[in-house]
Each structure stands twice: as structure tokens, then as C-alpha cells.
Design an enzyme around this catalytic site. Sequence first.
Site, short mmCIF file in Angstrom:
data_model
loop_
_atom_site.label_atom_id
_atom_site.label_comp_id
_atom_site.label_asym_id
_atom_site.label_seq_id
_atom_site.Cartn_x
_atom_site.Cartn_y
_atom_site.Cartn_z
N VAL A 20 0.86 -1.17 0.00
CA VAL A 20 0.00 0.00 0.00
C VAL A 20 0.90 1.23 0.00
O VAL A 20 1.87 1.29 0.75
CB VAL A 20 -0.93 0.03 1.24
CG1 VAL A 20 -1.73 1.33 1.31
CG2 VAL A 20 -1.85 -1.18 1.25
N CYS A 21 0.58 2.17 -0.86
CA CYS A 21 1.27 3.46 -0.92
C CYS A 21 2.77 3.24 -1.19
O CYS A 21 3.14 2.46 -2.06
CB CYS A 21 1.00 4.26 0.34
SG CYS A 21 1.31 6.03 0.18
N THR A 22 3.64 3.88 -0.42
CA THR A 22 5.08 3.78 -0.69
C THR A 22 5.68 2.46 -0.22
O THR A 22 6.88 2.25 -0.38
CB THR A 22 5.84 4.96 -0.06
OG1 THR A 22 5.56 4.99 1.34
CG2 THR A 22 5.46 6.27 -0.72
#
Length: 170
Positions: A20-22
Site C-alpha cells: 500500500v502506498c510507498t
Amino acid sequence: ERLSEWLRGVHENTQYTTSVCTGSLLLAGAGILDGLEATTHWLAMDTLEENGAKPTSRRVVEQGKVITSAGVSSGIDMSLRLTELLYGPELAQTLQLAIEYDPEPPFDAGSPDKAPEGIAGSGVCWRPPGAALPLALQVEHVVVEVDLDRVALACHVTLLDAAAVAVDLG
């Protein structure tokens, strides 16, 4: 390097490897995303590409057993998709209803392509007072040592569940 080695080892035995995300930057740094389409927070797309992935602005990207999601909110989309893959659409829809996930954001500015020029065009994200870097970029540079066995034991979850949480927090 220890985290990258660990991620590569775990990835060999996962049914799905997700981020998720970075968190996708950790997977890319470990070589797991080499040559694969993947997504991340929009401010980290260049870093994702520098680490061997083919960045795309899609909210959720499936490449075999690797699934990446863009910003934090797209993690919900990925979670519902993963639930569908593992348990079927009925459970995924039941969970979507249970959490009342029916987004109607007050603004249509949830991606750089949609945000007004003055907000996304400069590439600058909101800065906390006195911060040298935008908030999203500060997160990218945080390095944390995590004892996954202790996390799993403390949270009463499996080691793989603890790893997924650790990667998502990445």
C-alpha cells in the site's frame, strides 16, 4: 539489505505479495517489482521507476501474485480485491457494506491528473510548519528496524500477517 533479503525470501512462498502506498518502494528495492507494472503514491513514481518497476497511475495494479495500490485510500480497493480473489465476490461485497465503503469525496482532486493546477502542478505536497520536505516525501526516508517475530507474538498474528503490516507501514 536485511529487509530486502527477507522480502525476497518471503515472496517466494506467498500466495500474494502486496503493498500500500510507498510500501511498493520496499518491494521494488528488493527486486520484486523488476519489470512489472506497479503503483505507489504519486510523489514517489520516479523513485519506483528508478528501482526497476514500470510505474502506472492506476489505483490497484495486479501483476500475477504481486498487487500494489497507490495512496492509502486505494489500499481499501486492494483489500476488497484481495478478499474477492481469496474468498469470492460475496464476502468482498459484504465487507464493503460492513465498512460502508461508498466513497463520495467532496472534491474531485484525488490524483494529480484531476487536482487543480495550483495544487498538484507544482509537485509540492502540504508541508508541516517548519518541515524541510513535504509530508509524503518525509515518510519515504524513514527507516525502522522491525522485529517481526515480536510483532507477530505481541499482536497474536502469524509472521506473514506481521510482515504484511510492516510492509504496508513502509
